[in-house]
Design a protein around this motif. Structure first.
Motif, PDB file in Angstrom:
ATOM      1  N   GLU A  60      29.717 -53.541  30.040  1.00 40.81           N
ATOM      2  CA  GLU A  60      30.113 -52.853  28.817  1.00 40.81           C
ATOM      3  C   GLU A  60      30.917 -53.784  27.906  1.00 40.81           C
ATOM      4  OE1 GLU A  60      32.169 -49.197  29.548  1.00 40.81           O
ATOM      5  OE2 GLU A  60      32.182 -48.637  27.426  1.00 40.81           O
ATOM      6  N   TYR A  63      28.501 -56.266  26.383  1.00 42.44           N
ATOM      7  CA  TYR A  63      27.713 -55.566  25.359  1.00 42.44           C
ATOM      8  C   TYR A  63      28.531 -55.386  24.084  1.00 42.44           C
ATOM      9  CZ  TYR A  63      25.707 -51.804  22.649  1.00 42.44           C
ATOM     10  OH  TYR A  63      25.223 -51.058  21.603  1.00 42.44           O
ATOM     11  N   CYS A  67      26.521 -58.035  22.167  1.00 42.21           N
ATOM     12  CA  CYS A  67      25.182 -57.473  21.981  1.00 42.21           C
ATOM     13  C   CYS A  67      25.152 -56.323  20.978  1.00 42.21           C
ATOM     14  CB  CYS A  67      24.631 -56.957  23.314  1.00 42.21           C
ATOM     15  SG  CYS A  67      25.072 -57.968  24.737  1.00 42.21           S
ATOM     16  N   HIS A  71      21.964 -54.522  19.161  1.00 43.23           N
ATOM     17  CA  HIS A  71      21.353 -53.548  20.064  1.00 43.23           C
ATOM     18  C   HIS A  71      21.843 -52.124  19.872  1.00 43.23           C
ATOM     19  CE1 HIS A  71      18.691 -56.003  22.602  1.00 43.23           C
ATOM     20  NE2 HIS A  71      19.508 -56.983  22.290  1.00 43.23           N
ATOM     21  N   SER A  72      22.822 -51.896  18.976  1.00 44.75           N
ATOM     22  CA  SER A  72      23.229 -50.508  18.749  1.00 44.75           C
ATOM     23  C   SER A  72      22.270 -49.841  17.764  1.00 44.75           C
ATOM     24  CB  SER A  72      24.673 -50.432  18.247  1.00 44.75           C
ATOM     25  OG  SER A  72      24.785 -51.062  16.992  1.00 44.75           O
ATOM     26  N   LYS A  80      17.214 -50.490  21.444  1.00 44.87           N
ATOM     27  CA  LYS A  80      18.533 -49.890  21.235  1.00 44.87           C
ATOM     28  C   LYS A  80      19.177 -49.447  22.557  1.00 44.87           C
ATOM     29  CE  LYS A  80      16.830 -47.084  17.984  1.00 44.87           C
ATOM     30  NZ  LYS A  80      15.533 -47.722  17.677  1.00 44.87           N
ATOM     31  N   VAL A  81      20.496 -49.581  22.580  1.00 50.62           N
ATOM     32  CA  VAL A  81      21.267 -49.242  23.779  1.00 50.62           C
ATOM     33  C   VAL A  81      20.988 -47.796  24.206  1.00 50.62           C
ATOM     34  CG1 VAL A  81      23.298 -48.580  22.410  1.00 50.62           C
ATOM     35  CG2 VAL A  81      23.598 -49.296  24.792  1.00 50.62           C
ATOM     36  N   HIS A  82      20.709 -47.614  25.503  1.00 53.18           N
ATOM     37  CA  HIS A  82      20.520 -46.289  26.105  1.00 53.18           C
ATOM     38  C   HIS A  82      19.319 -45.512  25.547  1.00 53.18           C
ATOM     39  CE1 HIS A  82      25.096 -46.449  27.105  1.00 53.18           C
ATOM     40  NE2 HIS A  82      24.365 -47.099  27.987  1.00 53.18           N
ATOM     41  N   TRP A  87      13.323 -49.303  25.771  1.00 47.42           N
ATOM     42  CA  TRP A  87      13.450 -50.202  26.923  1.00 47.42           C
ATOM     43  C   TRP A  87      12.328 -50.046  27.939  1.00 47.42           C
ATOM     44  CZ3 TRP A  87      16.390 -54.353  27.270  1.00 47.42           C
ATOM     45  CH2 TRP A  87      17.497 -54.475  26.428  1.00 47.42           C
ATOM     46  N   MET A 131      23.037 -51.496  29.075  1.00 47.11           N
ATOM     47  CA  MET A 131      22.188 -50.976  27.986  1.00 47.11           C
ATOM     48  C   MET A 131      21.095 -50.044  28.492  1.00 47.11           C
ATOM     49  SD  MET A 131      21.760 -53.857  25.030  1.00 47.11           S
ATOM     50  CE  MET A 131      21.413 -55.382  25.901  1.00 47.11           C
TER      51      MET A 131
END
Ligand code: HEC
Length: 135
Positions: A60, A63, A67, A71-72, A80-82, A87, A131
């Motif tokens: 975290e 990130y 990142c 990546h947000s 994108k994250v999560h 992904w 992520m």
């Protein structure tokens, strides 16, 4: 004669001063290095149990520092994250190790190590795991 004496005194004073200046800059360097180490440890502590393990940054932390910029919100097409839809196809195709290697080496607009040159291989992996957490 008088001038020569003054000159010697001045030269000696300069030498001593120069030696002190050298010492001071060594101290400066030591002082500069020390707080960095302390900040690093404090950051690891603040991150909680996930960061336990020899001062490595948590996924975290990595990130958020290296990142998040891309990546947000998905800058330049970054997954994108999560977001599983971003992904999952990559993980299906390359596996975690594959995307990890690409993160280390860079791929298209993704810069090597996401610009975190000081991150270890494992710290980059931890950031990826963060992520894709819950995907
Ligand atoms: C300058 C923007 C930027 C930063 C900063 C960045 N990335 Fe990326 N990342 C991208 C883009 C764009 C892609 C999509 C590349 C592609 O597949 O074309 C990507 C893709 C990836 C992938 C998938 C690679 C693959 O093989 O599909 C991983 C993993 C990744 N990034 C990890 C990270 C990590 C970890 C960090 C932080 C340490 C990071 N990125 C920082 C832009 C960035």
């Amino acid at each position: 004669m008088k001038l020569k004496t003054w000159f010697i005194v001045a030269a000696t004073a300069l030498t001593v001063f120069a030696a002190q200046a050298q010492e001071m800059s060594n101290d400066d360097i030591a002082n500069r290095i020390k707080p960095v180490g302390q900040i690093h440890v404090a950051g690891a502590e603040a991150a909680g149990p996930a960061a336990a393990g020899g001062g490595a940054k948590s996924g975290e932390d990595v990130y958020n520092s290296a990142c998040v910029a891309c990546h947000s919100s998905g800058v330049l097409g970054a997954p994108k994250v999560h977001v599983a839809a971003d992904w999952q196809p990559r993980l299906d195709e390359k596996g975690l190790d594959g995307v990890w290697q690409n993160a280390l080496n860079g791929i298209n607009a993704m810069p090597p190590r996401g610009t975190c040159a000081s991150c270890s291989d494992d710290e980059i992996k931890a950031a990826i795991e963060y992520m894709i957490e819950g995907i």
